[in-house]
Design a protein around this motif. Structure first.
Motif, PDB file in Angstrom:
ATOM      1  N   HIS A   6      -2.795  10.483  -4.035  1.00 14.48           N
ATOM      2  CA  HIS A   6      -3.441  10.080  -5.286  1.00 14.48           C
ATOM      3  C   HIS A   6      -4.891  10.553  -5.288  1.00 14.48           C
ATOM      4  O   HIS A   6      -5.728   9.980  -4.586  1.00 14.48           O
ATOM      5  CB  HIS A   6      -3.343   8.545  -5.399  1.00 14.48           C
ATOM      6  N   HIS A   8      -7.933  13.042  -7.895  1.00 18.16           N
ATOM      7  CA  HIS A   8      -8.211  13.631  -9.220  1.00 18.16           C
ATOM      8  C   HIS A   8      -9.091  14.869  -9.122  1.00 18.16           C
ATOM      9  O   HIS A   8     -10.006  14.917  -8.305  1.00 18.16           O
ATOM     10  CB  HIS A   8      -8.912  12.594 -10.099  1.00 18.16           C
ATOM     11  N   HIS A  40      -5.112  12.469 -14.626  1.00 17.78           N
ATOM     12  CA  HIS A  40      -4.694  11.616 -15.741  1.00 17.78           C
ATOM     13  C   HIS A  40      -3.977  12.459 -16.807  1.00 17.78           C
ATOM     14  O   HIS A  40      -4.599  13.298 -17.463  1.00 17.78           O
ATOM     15  CB  HIS A  40      -5.903  10.931 -16.388  1.00 17.78           C
ATOM     16  N   HIS A 107      -2.861   1.001  -7.607  1.00 15.88           N
ATOM     17  CA  HIS A 107      -3.770  -0.151  -7.806  1.00 15.88           C
ATOM     18  C   HIS A 107      -3.233  -1.169  -8.819  1.00 15.88           C
ATOM     19  O   HIS A 107      -3.841  -1.381  -9.875  1.00 15.88           O
ATOM     20  CB  HIS A 107      -5.165   0.339  -8.248  1.00 15.88           C
ATOM     21  N   ASP A 158      -7.520   7.930  -4.186  1.00 19.78           N
ATOM     22  CA  ASP A 158      -7.895   7.901  -5.614  1.00 19.78           C
ATOM     23  C   ASP A 158      -9.255   8.583  -5.777  1.00 19.78           C
ATOM     24  O   ASP A 158     -10.094   8.146  -6.579  1.00 19.78           O
ATOM     25  CB  ASP A 158      -7.933   6.448  -6.134  1.00 19.78           C
TER      26      ASP A 158
HETATM   27 ZN    ZN Z   1      -6.291   7.562 -10.094  1.00 14.69          ZN
END
Ligand code: ZN
Length: 198
Positions: A6, A8, A40, A107, A158
């Motif tokens: 995970h 970005h 996303h 999360h 993340d």
């Molecule tokens: Zn994320």
């Protein structure tokens, strides 16, 4: 093997990680060589990173997406196909199952984008039980959720900045191969891990 499932890139709109910096950092990294790009609602970042990564035989980039739903985010890992958007989490899980790929609830108790107790109605592959951007109590609640739902537990960074890469990751019993990794996640051959404090 350690995998960050995970993170970005620039293409998420809220991350400063460029594809080039990402592959260079992975190439230089001591143990993190396999990642899933989970921007996303887009696979554009994945395509850029995986193209650059072909020049590095040590790096494996898995296709992924963090899809927004009205109830919270859901991660799909394993397919380059775009999931339906907008879609309910149930529809996204069905989409992933039809393609034999995995879904992860990220999360779950981090507001506002966690699925929270809505997760209990769903049949995902795994739950993210440690996310450095969530509060400790939210991570503990995520862990309890995974235990109660009897689902495999993963941890991920993340990351939205290159410094956050590898802050958390999942140890997976598989070789560096997409199908093996997906199978090991399904079978629960995973162990959530955090970067040791220095
Ligand atoms: Zn994320």
């Amino acid at each position: 093997m350690c995998v960050d499932l995970h993170l970005h890139t620039l293409y998420s709109g809220d991350s400063s990680i460029t594809p080039r910096r990402l592959v260079e950092t992975l190439h230089a990294h001591s143990f993190l060589k396999t990642i899933a790009i989970t921007d996303h609602n887009t696979l554009e970042g994945y395509h850029h990173v995986s193209k650059l990564a072909t020049a590095y035989s040590d790096i494996l980039v898995l296709p992924g997406i963090e899809a927004s739903t009205p109830y919270g985010d859901l991660i799909i890992v394993g397919t380059e196909e775009r999931p339906p958007n907008p879609a309910l989490p149930e529809r996204l899980i069905e989409f992933a199952k039809d393609r034999n790929v995995v879904t992860i609830i990220p999360h779950p108790y981090r507001a506002p984008s966690g699925l929270g107790d809505y997760s209990r109605h769903l049949r995902p592959t795994a739950v993210e039980v440690y996310n450095p951007t969530a509060m400790p109590i939210q991570n503990r609640m995520a862990q309890r959720l995974a235990q109660e739902m009897k689902l495999p537990q993963i941890a991920a960074s993340d990351a939205h900045t290159i410094e956050d890469l590898g802050a958390a990751y999942t140890k997976i019993r598989a070789s560096q191969n997409l199908d093996e990794i997906l199978k090991a996640i399904r079978n629960g051959e995973v162990q959530p891990s955090q970067k040791p404090k220095t």
